[in-house]
Design an enzyme around this catalytic site. Sequence first.
Site, PDB file in Angstrom:
ATOM      1  N   ASP A  95       2.762 -10.841  -5.605  1.00  0.00           N
ATOM      2  CA  ASP A  95       3.626 -11.046  -6.761  1.00  0.00           C
ATOM      3  C   ASP A  95       4.419 -12.321  -6.518  1.00  0.00           C
ATOM      4  O   ASP A  95       4.372 -12.906  -5.439  1.00  0.00           O
ATOM      5  CB  ASP A  95       4.502  -9.821  -7.020  1.00  0.00           C
ATOM      6  CG  ASP A  95       5.685  -9.736  -6.085  1.00  0.00           C
ATOM      7  OD1 ASP A  95       5.725 -10.539  -5.133  1.00  0.00           O
ATOM      8  OD2 ASP A  95       6.553  -8.883  -6.284  1.00  0.00           O
ATOM      9  N   ASP A 270       0.188  -1.254  -9.407  1.00  0.00           N
ATOM     10  CA  ASP A 270       0.800  -1.259  -8.070  1.00  0.00           C
ATOM     11  C   ASP A 270       2.112  -0.506  -8.128  1.00  0.00           C
ATOM     12  O   ASP A 270       2.740  -0.438  -9.188  1.00  0.00           O
ATOM     13  CB  ASP A 270       1.103  -2.687  -7.609  1.00  0.00           C
ATOM     14  CG  ASP A 270       2.396  -3.198  -8.220  1.00  0.00           C
ATOM     15  OD1 ASP A 270       2.394  -3.517  -9.418  1.00  0.00           O
ATOM     16  OD2 ASP A 270       3.433  -3.225  -7.515  1.00  0.00           O
ATOM     17  N   CYS A 309      -8.955  17.315   0.847  1.00  0.00           N
ATOM     18  CA  CYS A 309      -8.734  15.893   1.083  1.00  0.00           C
ATOM     19  C   CYS A 309      -9.436  15.479   2.379  1.00  0.00           C
ATOM     20  O   CYS A 309      -9.286  16.129   3.407  1.00  0.00           O
ATOM     21  CB  CYS A 309      -7.240  15.611   1.176  1.00  0.00           C
ATOM     22  SG  CYS A 309      -6.892  13.894   1.594  1.00  0.00           S
ATOM     23  N   CYS A 311      -8.872  12.863   4.212  1.00  0.00           N
ATOM     24  CA  CYS A 311      -8.126  11.927   5.065  1.00  0.00           C
ATOM     25  C   CYS A 311      -7.875  12.542   6.449  1.00  0.00           C
ATOM     26  O   CYS A 311      -7.945  13.758   6.629  1.00  0.00           O
ATOM     27  CB  CYS A 311      -6.813  11.513   4.409  1.00  0.00           C
ATOM     28  SG  CYS A 311      -5.456  12.683   4.588  1.00  0.00           S
ATOM     29  N   CYS A 314      -5.147  15.303   6.639  1.00  0.00           N
ATOM     30  CA  CYS A 314      -5.544  16.645   6.185  1.00  0.00           C
ATOM     31  C   CYS A 314      -6.596  17.258   7.102  1.00  0.00           C
ATOM     32  O   CYS A 314      -6.705  18.475   7.199  1.00  0.00           O
ATOM     33  CB  CYS A 314      -6.023  16.583   4.744  1.00  0.00           C
ATOM     34  SG  CYS A 314      -4.657  16.289   3.601  1.00  0.00           S
ATOM     35  N   HIS A 339      -2.176   9.992   3.849  1.00  0.00           N
ATOM     36  CA  HIS A 339      -2.602  10.946   2.823  1.00  0.00           C
ATOM     37  C   HIS A 339      -2.283  10.435   1.417  1.00  0.00           C
ATOM     38  O   HIS A 339      -3.111  10.514   0.513  1.00  0.00           O
ATOM     39  CB  HIS A 339      -1.958  12.318   3.023  1.00  0.00           C
ATOM     40  CG  HIS A 339      -2.193  13.195   1.835  1.00  0.00           C
ATOM     41  ND1 HIS A 339      -3.391  13.851   1.634  1.00  0.00           N
ATOM     42  CD2 HIS A 339      -1.443  13.429   0.719  1.00  0.00           C
ATOM     43  CE1 HIS A 339      -3.355  14.471   0.465  1.00  0.00           C
ATOM     44  NE2 HIS A 339      -2.185  14.234  -0.113  1.00  0.00           N
TER      45      HIS A 339
END
Lengths: 397, 375
Positions: A95, A270, A309, A311, A314, A339
């Site tokens: 940005d 974002d 999940c 990830c 998890c 996560h």
Amino acid sequence: MKHPLDFHVVAKCSTTKARVGSLKLPHATVSTPVFMPVGTQGTLKGLLPEQIEEQNCNLILANTYHLGMRPGTEVLNKAQGLHNFMRWKNALLTDSGGFQMVSLLKFSELTEEGVKFVSPYDKREILLTPEKSMEIQNAIGADIMMQLDDVVSSLIDDRARVELAMERSVRWLDRSLEAHRNKDKQNLYPIVQGGLHPDLRKVCAEKLLERYVAGYAIGGLSGGESKEDFWRMVDLSTDYLPDEKPRYLMGVGFAVDLVVCAALGCDQFDCVYPTRTARFGSALVEGGHVLPLHRSVYAEDFRPIEENCPCNTCTNYTRAFLHHTVRRETVACHLVSVHNVNFQMRLMSSIREAIIEDRFPQFIRKFMKKAYPNGIYPAWIVAALAKVNVNLSAGST
Amino acid sequence: MEPIRFTLNRVSAGRMGSVVFQGSAPFFTPGCMLYAQSGSVPHLTLDNLQRVVDVPWPIVIPLQSVYDMLKSVKTFRKPLGEFCGLPARNPVIIPLHEALREVPTGNNDSAGVAIWKPAGRVRLSSENLVELISVFKPSAYQALTDGDTPQNCSNKRLNHSVTRSVDYLEECLKLHGEQSLKSGVLASIQGGFDVKSRKFSIRGTLENESRVSGYIIDGFHYNGESTALLNYSDIEDVLTATLKELPEDKPRFMLGCFNPDLVMKLVEAGVDCFDSSFACLCSDRGQALNFTFQDVKLAVEGPRYLQLNETHYKDDMRLISENCKCYTCTEGFTRAYVNHLLVTREMLAQVLLQLHNLHHYLKFFESLRSNFSKS
């Protein structure tokens, strides 16, 4: 000269304005709609680049204002850009520093030339001009850069001020395009401004369309305005922008907002929310709900944050363990951040899949039922979705 | 199965051996166990820890940091290690105190030993401890002990520390036996800086020799940063006299954030098991270990670390250490980047430093062992 960005729409929803796109950038090819986690200072809150990649994330954000202050352009140039400095092989978006005009207002002073900031770190004054912002962003080397814009709070009442800001932002766009030194490797997005005034948004979009750019950002929202105003501004902004270029809606990251704004035709989003909330021990789960893991109800909850999940958090850790470590150990921040980023990525992937299979309206209805289990939907969601032909009550019993 | 099987392979200047915790893969000594707080190696998620070591690897989880997990682990019905996300076979060793937090002096009395859990102080009795251990089911734990013996403490304090610790051991073993716990019991040798008291402590401890799995040489420091400043000369006489009295057949632990110079001396003196809290301390202080140890005798010359938050690293585009095989260095993270992360107070600084420092500290132990086998 061709932009170093290749966007094409892969699939279009036959009901809403949603679309799936392929966004080819110098460092990655990104599927849209995409959520971009925010790595303000050239790092995503404790995660290694490899851990970010493992969440199927290949485009993250960095912040021009902060990186311009520290480490500064000299170091960034010496490091041959931020990709190399932070060891991130994938795509980056920066940005412009404009947003800090609002968030650090008390430290700044605005003129046609630019914004004067007093550094909160060492009290040094710096003048951030469109040229300076480009210089920093060229040193960072992000795949997509933002023009410096004159950002006014979306809550401001003064139409003249909003109009001036919009017109100035267009002037600053021209200065930015002029100052851009790396046109074969970096893209510059202009930003649609105009506050909550439909006519100003229209004028702004028209002016931007006269310029040769690779994509567009929709700015000046997510600043505390009503959701009613918010969705209307998003909706009309996407109407004015061309279909063949990507549209980036700045500062949006709540699950519900992502689903609605994807339906309104936005491609990139974002927000600091998923990683910020992780640091306070809040984990995101289906429907965009939040588990505040520090609460004692989780002390004997031996499930993972989310049952299916994939990830690492998890796979290896329970809510009960996290309950005992959040707000105490940095590891817990990292675990919940992993996560939460994974959650955002899966949400976007499920949105894309639904659009490709042309069942996005059904997806939305199912999602909203999860988000509002009592079936009472906020009026703005009902209205926004009705605008793109999705009736929330249809199909429900 | 015995909770801890120790094999002593060789004794010269120092000892070489291996420890098997409840049937785990052998842990070679002199060796460095992982240091954890609240069940995790500080700053490292399990996947990141695996970028440094192949788990299972013995891990030290201080009681004070997991005390509040008791009720949760009890309901969970599996050992503490698994509750903390570690593989089922990962040996867990539970001492009372965190190596990186100073233990305030003057809080132990006949009612028990003070430990500082996250929410505040508790006084621990042998009953409390054994109850916790019966739930946490570690491979080994430190029997209750009073190690509050600052260098110039009174004889009365020394006396309390030693006699109470001997009594605590006796109590713990009794309760431990009644509940037929499977964990190994580590007895602490107290006595501060006084050889006579140390000998007294050993005599008392050895009355239960057959029921003890190893010894913790305690009471030379009170944890926290100051431990890193401990010099061998401060403790040499008392330590060597102490070690001489201890039977050879059991592993000797010394826990704390010891600098590498001290570690070398302790190894030579015959200490077997250490923990990695020094690496963590360095990471927390923005330091990257960079001493060399090709020849360990020479290693002790020159600086031990780079203080990466110093301004001159701002544009230093070199790796922390050119030939280092750690994740941070092989992935190309530079001193300048770590400096930037430190200056901006970003958590990734400690992650990258910990990946490097832990690797470095463990390699240091590896080189100590290989030096042994060569000599």
